[in-house]
Every structure is written in C-alpha cells, then in structure tokens.
Enzyme design. Structure first.
Site, PDB file in Angstrom:
ATOM      1  CD  GLU B  53      -1.677  -2.422   1.377  1.00 52.48           C
ATOM      2  OE1 GLU B  53      -0.611  -2.625   2.002  1.00 52.48           O
ATOM      3  OE2 GLU B  53      -2.391  -3.345   0.949  1.00 52.48           O
ATOM      4  CG  HIS B 121     -12.206  -7.546   4.663  1.00 56.06           C
ATOM      5  ND1 HIS B 121     -11.710  -8.458   5.548  1.00 56.06           N
ATOM      6  CD2 HIS B 121     -11.387  -7.600   3.574  1.00 56.06           C
ATOM      7  CE1 HIS B 121     -10.642  -9.054   5.033  1.00 56.06           C
ATOM      8  NE2 HIS B 121     -10.428  -8.546   3.826  1.00 56.06           N
TER       9      HIS B 121
END
Ligand SMILES: Cc1ncc(C[n+]2csc(CCOP(=O)(O)OP(=O)(O)O)c2C)c(N)n1
Ligand SMILES: [Mg+2]
Lengths: 312, 351
Positions: B53, B121
């Site tokens: 990321e 999530h």
C-alpha cells in the site's frame, strides 16, 4: 568541481553559523558529502518534465542543488524562514529544497518516503522514452524503513524495470545510533542483489571516483532503462543536525581537505588559491546572510495560501 | 440501471478516454480480475501492482509529479492506515512547496460495513480522512453520483480521496447514467468481464457522456420541514427510507446527501437547519472524534439560537472493530431501525 565543493561547504558553514547566532531555528545539511553530491548535480540532466532527471532528495543535498546552478541565497532564506524562501515560503526547515522547474521534488522530513515516490516518476519516464531518469537519495539508517524495500520491489518488476538510480549515502550513523548495531547486512548495496538490481558500494569521499562511478551508473540507467543501487560511503562532519550541536567532528574523513591536498600535491591549485577561493565565498555568503536577516517573515494570513492548487 | 461498481468503472473509462487518466492501479486492479469488487474490469490503463500500500500511494504521488494522472486503489480502506504519512505528504505537498508542486491524483478505496466483512473489511475512513488537510474527499451514495464524482475527481488539480461504500457497490441506481443503455442485461454483457477465461475479452463501452457532480456540493434528497438529517455513503439510503416511512407518522424530515466531506457544503446544511431547527448527523465511522462531531460543533457555534433541540450524532460505536457475527455488526454501526428511531425521537424532542 573543487569550486562547487568549497561553495557548498561554505554555504553549510554559513547556515550553521546563522543557527548559532539565532538566525534560524534548526540546521540540518550536508557538510561531508560534497565529494559525492557535487558530481551528482553536475551529471544530472536538468530541466522540467519526464525528458529530464527527477531528484527525490535527502536533506543533505545542498551541494547537488548548487551544482545544478542554484543560487545559495535561497538556502539562507529558508534557514531564516523568510517570506522570500523560494522552496517553502518560510514553512520548512533548512535543506528542504524544492524546484519544479528543475524536477527537484520537495524534500520532506519523514525519513525514506521519497523512496516510495521515486518509482512513480521513473514509471512515467519509462513510458515517455528518451533518457530521463529518476534519482533518489537518502541515508543508511533510513534503509530499515519499508519504503526502501518498496523502492527495490517497484523498480525491478519483471518486464517493468524502471530507470531509477537508487542512492544511499552511508555515513554509518542514524542520529546517535551506529549502523553496525542495527544492520546485519554486510553492505546496504547487497540488498539489490535479491532483486537482480545492479548494485555497487563506492567511496563517496573521493570526487573523482564518485564522478566516474555515477557517470557509469547513470549511463546504465539511462540506456538500459533499469534500476541501479549505489551505496556511497560518506562522512558527517558536523554531526546529525543542530540538535546535536552542529560542531565539527575531527575523526571523520574530510573529503574537501583530502581533495585539496591532492590538488596541491599535483600542482593543480596552490594553497593560496584555495584559501582565496574559500575567503571569497565566505565573504559573499556573509553578505547574503546580512541581507537575508532584514527580510520580512511571511505574513500570518499566508497560512491559508496554497492549500490547494487552483486553475489559472 | 447500472450498479455503483459499473458506474465507477464507466466513469474511469470516460476518464482514461477524455480526462487524461494514465494509470489505474493497485492490488488485483488489472486483468484478469479487474478489482475485488469488479470496479476496474476492462479498463485500458488498469494494472496490477505489488501488494504494497505504501508503494501504491508513493507511486501515485510520483506519477502525479511527472505529469501523469493516476487513480490508485487501496483494496480495502482497512489497509490504507499504514500509508497515513504518505497521505499527509500528498495533502501538504502544494502547501509545503509554497505552491510549487501540485498533485492531481485520485485514491479510491472501498469503505464501511454491510458485507459481513468482520474486523478488517469493515473499516470506515471518513473520520481519519477528514483529519488530513490538502485533500478533497468524496463519497457517493448512488451510481449516478458515483459516476459524476469520479469524473470531477479525475479533473482535479489536487489529491482526491474517493470513498466507495462497499455495501452499495452492487446496488442499482434509480437514475440513468448519460449514455448508459436501457437494458441492464445488455450493459452487463458489454462491460462485465465473463466468468472463466477472460484473456480474449474486451469491454464494449457505451457512448458515455460527460456528467460531473461538482466537488463541494451536497444534495437535498428529500425535502422536509421538521428535522434535518445529514448523511453520506451507506447510511444515506437508510436515512431516506426512514424519512419516507416516518412521513406517514407525521414526521417531515429533510434528508441531505453530503457527497463531499471536504470541502463540504455548509451553506446547504445551514439553510436546512435554519428551516427545521433540528439536525441529526448520521455516519458509521466510530463516534469519538467523528467527522459528525465537527458538524455538531459548527452547528452549535453558528446556529445555536436557531435550534429547537440539541444537534445529534448517530455513528458507529467506539469499539476496536466490527465483529463478524450478525448480532455484532448490527450492534456496532447504525442500522435502519436505529436511524428511524433517532429521527423520530429528535423530531419530537421537547425542552
Ligand atoms: C520516519 C521518520 N522517523 C524518524 C525521524 C527522525 N530522524 C530524522 S533523521 C534520522 C536519522 C536518519 O539517519 P540516516 O537515514 O542514516 O540519514 P543521515 O541523517 O545519517 O544522513 C531520524 C531517526 C524522521 N525524520 N522520520
Ligand atoms: Mg546515516
């Protein structure tokens, strides 16, 4: 080359003096890295946009910026955080250069982040074609950050290798922490091997070696459009920053003194000529410092300027 | 009608054809998958990045510096947190360089609960994103806005954080995207990648038209006179539904979709509160130092004497995560019943 090394050294010494006289809050910079940083600037392809070289710099890069042709007064203005500071308008520390016109990305204080960004400019350059490359520099301790690994990974993706010269200036220190207490790798440059990145450790205290090695590495990156990892062994002549006193340390190689001894020995310059040069720069920069001292600080309401770029 | 995933995909196609978008990238963003939510299927500039990321955000910054126009994806907002200092740099680069550099880049990332995503999530990112100056932050609640906001994001000179409420990505719109075919099945055939071997597949793009939702403009999605409800993202349709239902019980609620969190449409909120005297802010991020708290503070400071009741915030519980079990998720973030009850209570609140 010698001229620029002297100029850069005198600039850093002037900045340190300004700090000590209370004309700045903090000093950090590159005295001790001139032998490496000057040739780097001389060899860069200066200009704006992907056809030219991008520099994602460390905070010890003044000599590179001077070698690119920058006027030293900008660094003094940033030191004094005046409204005229060309790099940050009085917002950032000394040594935090930025000049879009010459592809010098803004230096920011968080260690190693520039290694995560450099693949981005290199990627655009790869696609663009031509021989423009990206160059990223930083210290040895910072290579422990994940961003250094990111740089190795992103620049060596199979089929998508990037024209990126990855430089680590190794002074064997991270502020007060000796490298040998934290780094198990024999050389930082060894880490390139795992990614099939051509890598080398060089003596960054010798400007001739540095020039030749940089030239060769740059030619490879320009032509092959692939990354190169270069570790340059350098010195830190005034400690980490003003936070550690910014006093001259006697026990590290002084690249400038060493080079001058060589120039003198080979009869290329006399001691007198070199002293004259140094005195001239010292006087010039003292005069600049006096000028900068009287320049105004940024107006308080300017904090709201440039949060966003606007369409002209 | 297109769902939100298709809408964003069409906007990205429009942007790479007409707005100079050069790179749409991130983990599993390129072929064959086209994103874990299918948002980037069939796009010509989409590519797969390393699973990193920080590398994704850093590279987006670099691409923007060199004159490209990147749209970078973080696969789930839950994984954007280790890039915070790079997001800060993207947000301060123009300011720190005194206007020398600007970064036209978009970061898109799915946010929030609603798919039983458990602890990693389900994160929201609006509270944290609104703590990072120098970004523009948008979050659509329907496919047409999703399309129009992405078009605007891809025209920006500055970094734009594009939050995709993942619970809404599969929900079809009620308004047609300009250029979208009449028939949903036809649209799907044209732009959804087939199951199985996709190596020969190419999207057949409809003739899309420019449709921009301006950044900074909210929208009144239901007019009302008694109470103002300000929301965005997943909870927005729930607020609308609650208001519609409460109408039969004599509660007349006005619902505002903020759409942009920064710079947000204060004029719209203010005008509504001046009319109703009551306001409920609804979002699902954790409630402590929540963006809604800022809105409550501003409401109190600027509109105190217009208020008939205290401004209220309904947000996610300040717990470390959203647990997987249905009961845990329901208890952690606002649901339909919570919202209806909160509007009802506020509308009737008396000193
Ligand atoms: C992410 C981050 N952590 C810590 C610091 C504080 N800090 C500033 S310089 C420095 C040491 C850097 O050492 P090195 O990378 O070897 O560079 P050098 O200063 O020796 O050139 C540290 C820890 C920082 N600026 N950024
Ligand atoms: Mg070091």
């Amino acid at each position: 080359m010698h001229d620029l090394m002297v100029k850069a050294r005198v600039l850093e010494e002037r900045l340190i003096q300004m700090y000590k006289q209370g004309h700045g809050y903090f000093w950090i910079g590159g005295p001790g890295e001139e032998a490496f940083n000057v040739p780097l600037g001389l060899l860069m392809k200066k200009g704006q946009g992907p056809a030219h070289d991008y520099l994602h710099a460390h905070y010890r890069q003044s000599a590179t910026v001077l070698a690119l042709g920058e006027e030293p007064i900008g660094a003094l203005r940033q030191m004094k955080n005046t409204a005229t500071d060309p790099y940050s308008g009085g917002r950032n520390f000394a040594g935090h250069f930025s000049r879009r016109e010459w592809n010098i990305a803004p230096v920011s204080s968080p260690i190693e982040v520039q290694y995560a960004m450099a693949p981005g400019t290199a990627l655009v350059q790869k696609r663009h074609g031509g021989d423009g490359i990206s160059i990223v520099t930083g210290g040895d301790a910072g290579t422990a950050e994940g961003d250094f690994a990111s740089c190795l990974v992103w620049s060596s993706r199979p089929g998508n290798e990037l024209p990126l010269l990855i430089i680590v200036t190794n002074n064997k220190w991270g502020i007060s922490t000796p490298a040998e207490t934290q780094h198990g790798e024999t050389r930082v440059s060894d880490r390139g091997k795992a990614f099939n990145i051509r890598s080398k450790t060089i003596d960054g205290n010798d400007p001739i070696t540095a020039y030749q090695e940089l030239k060769e590495a740059m030619e490879y990156v320009r032509k092959e459009r692939k990354p190169f990892l270069m570790e340059a062994m350098v010195s830190r002549l005034y400690g980490h920053s003003s936070a550690s006193g910014a006093n001259f340390v006697g026990n590290e190689v002084d690249c400038l003194a060493q080079f001058e001894a060589r120039l003198e020995k080979h009869g290329l310059l006399t001691r007198q000529e070199m002293d004259d040069l140094r005195n001239r720069y010292t006087e010039e920069m003292a005069a600049m410092a006096r000028q900068v001292r009287d320049e105004p600080l940024p107006a308080p309401e300017t904090i709201w300027n440039h949060i966003y770029a606007e369409r002209k | 009608m297109a769902n939100m995933a298709q809408a964003v995909r069409m906007a990205l196609h429009y942007a790479e054809e007409h707005l100079g978008v050069t790179d749409i990238f991130g983990e599993d963003v390129g072929a064959p998958l086209g994103g874990v939510f299918t948002v980037t299927q069939g796009l010509k500039t989409a590519w797969n990045s390393p699973l990193d990321e920080r590398g994704i955000i850093g590279t987006a910054i670099g691409i923007a510096m060199a004159g490209g126009r990147p749209v970078a994806e973080i696969q789930f907002a839950d994984y954007i947190y280790n890039t915070i200092d790079l997001l800060k740099i993207a947000g301060n680069t123009c300011w720190a360089s005194h206007g020398d550099w600007n970064l036209p880049m978009v970061v898109k990332t799915p946010v929030g609960s609603g798919i039983r995503g458990s602890i990693y999530h389900s994160h929201s990112f609006d509270a944290t994103a609104t703590h990072i100056p120098g970004w523009k932050i948008v979050i659509p609640s329907n496919p047409l806005d999703a399309y129009g906001l992405m078009i605007s994001a891809c025209q920006e000179l500055n970094p734009v954080m594009y939050l995709e409420p993942k619970a809404l990505l599969r929900v079809k719109g009620e308004e047609r995207i300009p250029g979208e075919p009449e028939d949903d099945r036809q649209l799907s055939k044209m732009i959804d990648a087939p199951l199985g071997d996709r190596s020969q597949w190419k999207a057949q793009w409809p003739q899309l038209e420019a449709y921009a939702v301006p950044i900074g403009k909210g929208k009144v999605v239901r007019e009302g006179s008694q109470v103002t409800v300000v929301s965005y993202g997943r909870t927005l349709p729930l607020c609308k539904k609650a208001a519609d239902e409460l109408a039969s019980q004599g509660v007349d609620a006005e619902v505002i979709d903020l759409r942009t969190l920064w710079p947000y449409d204060w004029e719209l909120i203010k005008a509504s509160i001046e009319k109703t005297g009551r306001v409920l802010y609804v979002n699902e991020d954790t409630e402590v130092t929540n963006f809604g708290e800022h809105l409550v503070r501003r409401t109190v400071e600027e509109l105190f004497y217009k208020l008939l009741a205290p401004p209220r915030l309904l947000a996610g519980k300040f717990v470390p995560g959203i647990g997987l079990a249905d009961t845990l998720e329901m208890a952690s973030v606002p649901q339909q019943g919570d919202i209806t009850a909160a509007i009802h209570a506020l509308a009737g609140e008396q000193p």
